[in-house]
Structure formats: structure tokens, C-alpha cells
Design a protein around this motif. Structure first.
Motif, PDB file in Angstrom:
ATOM      1  N   PHE A 227       0.489   7.549  -2.552  1.00 51.17           N
ATOM      2  CA  PHE A 227       0.574   7.120  -3.856  1.00 51.17           C
ATOM      3  C   PHE A 227      -0.981   6.506  -4.159  1.00 51.17           C
ATOM      4  O   PHE A 227      -1.478   5.849  -3.380  1.00 51.17           O
ATOM      5  CB  PHE A 227       1.622   5.813  -3.897  1.00 51.17           C
ATOM      6  N   ALA A 228      -1.196   6.856  -5.242  1.00 48.17           N
ATOM      7  CA  ALA A 228      -2.863   6.192  -5.496  1.00 48.17           C
ATOM      8  C   ALA A 228      -2.751   4.968  -5.860  1.00 48.17           C
ATOM      9  O   ALA A 228      -2.667   4.518  -7.125  1.00 48.17           O
ATOM     10  CB  ALA A 228      -3.245   7.123  -6.964  1.00 48.17           C
ATOM     11  N   GLU A 229      -2.690   4.189  -5.091  1.00 45.12           N
ATOM     12  CA  GLU A 229      -2.617   2.576  -4.923  1.00 45.12           C
ATOM     13  C   GLU A 229      -3.833   2.147  -4.219  1.00 45.12           C
ATOM     14  O   GLU A 229      -4.444   2.630  -3.237  1.00 45.12           O
ATOM     15  CB  GLU A 229      -1.304   2.006  -4.578  1.00 45.12           C
ATOM     16  N   VAL A 230      -4.172   1.053  -4.411  1.00 41.19           N
ATOM     17  CA  VAL A 230      -5.397   0.340  -3.469  1.00 41.19           C
ATOM     18  C   VAL A 230      -4.581  -0.921  -2.779  1.00 41.19           C
ATOM     19  O   VAL A 230      -4.283  -1.942  -3.429  1.00 41.19           O
ATOM     20  CB  VAL A 230      -6.442  -0.318  -4.165  1.00 41.19           C
ATOM     21  N   PRO A 231      -4.233  -0.862  -1.533  1.00 37.62           N
ATOM     22  CA  PRO A 231      -4.529   0.149  -0.583  1.00 37.62           C
ATOM     23  C   PRO A 231      -3.476   1.226  -0.702  1.00 37.62           C
ATOM     24  O   PRO A 231      -2.681   1.294  -1.212  1.00 37.62           O
ATOM     25  CB  PRO A 231      -4.515  -0.292   0.709  1.00 37.62           C
ATOM     26  N   ALA A 232      -4.062   2.547  -0.490  1.00 32.81           N
ATOM     27  CA  ALA A 232      -3.043   3.859  -0.621  1.00 32.81           C
ATOM     28  C   ALA A 232      -1.683   3.467   0.242  1.00 32.81           C
ATOM     29  O   ALA A 232      -1.762   2.837   1.161  1.00 32.81           O
ATOM     30  CB  ALA A 232      -3.996   5.040  -0.025  1.00 32.81           C
TER      31      ALA A 232
END
Length: 125
Positions: A80-85
Motif C-alpha cells: 500500500f502506498a502509505e508512509v510508512p509503506a
């Protein structure tokens, strides 16, 4: 493979050295693979939760196991393209088809342990 389709049964023979089925059997017959598939039966799981549920597995071994399962087509990895991944692992259709026989094997191991516990001299006559 289907018992109702003899043509499929005859096309692969796991007892033959060159049978491609052996790779798949090698992957699913691994202790950590069988346990990871069991955890994933309930739905997508992140690496940390898998590690926690699989008592005693090291991060290195779990990573290698998940890679083998993914390569064999039993597990799907979603980033998933999140921060953090965030990364989740789930069973593929092939993995779901392996889950039932592996669940039976895990259950058998749990109920059979007392009657089949190996002893230190089990290999000697």
C-alpha cells in the motif's frame, strides 16, 4: 489434480524425479509454510502479525518462507502506498485450495503428538 479426471492424474506423477509437482509439494510440506497458510486463512495479515502468531519464527526465516509461498503462487503480497509503506499478505486461490488439507495436517499433528512423540532412541532397534 482431480480424482474425477484421470487425464490430469496421469499428467503428473509426484514420484517421478522430474515432476514439477515436487516443487509445490516441497513448499507446502515445510513447517513454516503450513503454519503461515493457517494464519492467512482468516484474511490478509501484515508481516509483524504473522511473526507474532508464528511463535519461534525468525524474521529471516519468515521472509524466506513468504517469498517461497509467493513464488509458488500460494500467497499474494500487496504493498500500500502509505508512509510508512504497509504490506499485507493473503492467500491466492491456489493457497486457499491448500489451506484445507494443511488444516487437517495441523489438527492431526496436535491430536497425535502424545501417541507419536519421538524418543531419543526411536531410530535404534
Amino acid at each position: 489434480m482431480s480424482a474425477s479426471n484421470p487425464e490430469l492424474r496421469e499428467s503428473h506423477d509426484v514420484y517421478q524425479a522430474d515432476c514439477p509437482c515436487r516443487m509445490l509439494l516441497d513448499v507446502v510440506a515445510n513447517k513454516w509454510s503450513a503454519l503461515a497458510i493457517g494464519v492467512l486463512e482468516s484474511g490478509p495479515v501484515r508481516f509483524g502479525e504473522l511473526k507474532q502468531r508464528l511463535g519461534g519464527v525468525t524474521p529471516k526465516v519468515l521472509t524466506a518462507t513468504l517469498r517461497r509461498l509467493e513464488t509458488a503462487g500460494l500467497v499474494e503480497r500487496e504493498v500500500f502506498a502509505e508512509v510508512p509503506a504497509r504490506v499485507e499478505y493473503s492467500l491466492s486461490p491456489l493457497g486457499r485450495s491448500a489451506a484445507e488439507p494443511l488444516a487437517a495436517l495441523r489438527s492431526w499433528a496436535e491430536v497425535s503428538l502424545d501417541g507419536a512423540a519421538p524418543t531419543a532412541d526411536a531410530g535404534t532397534p
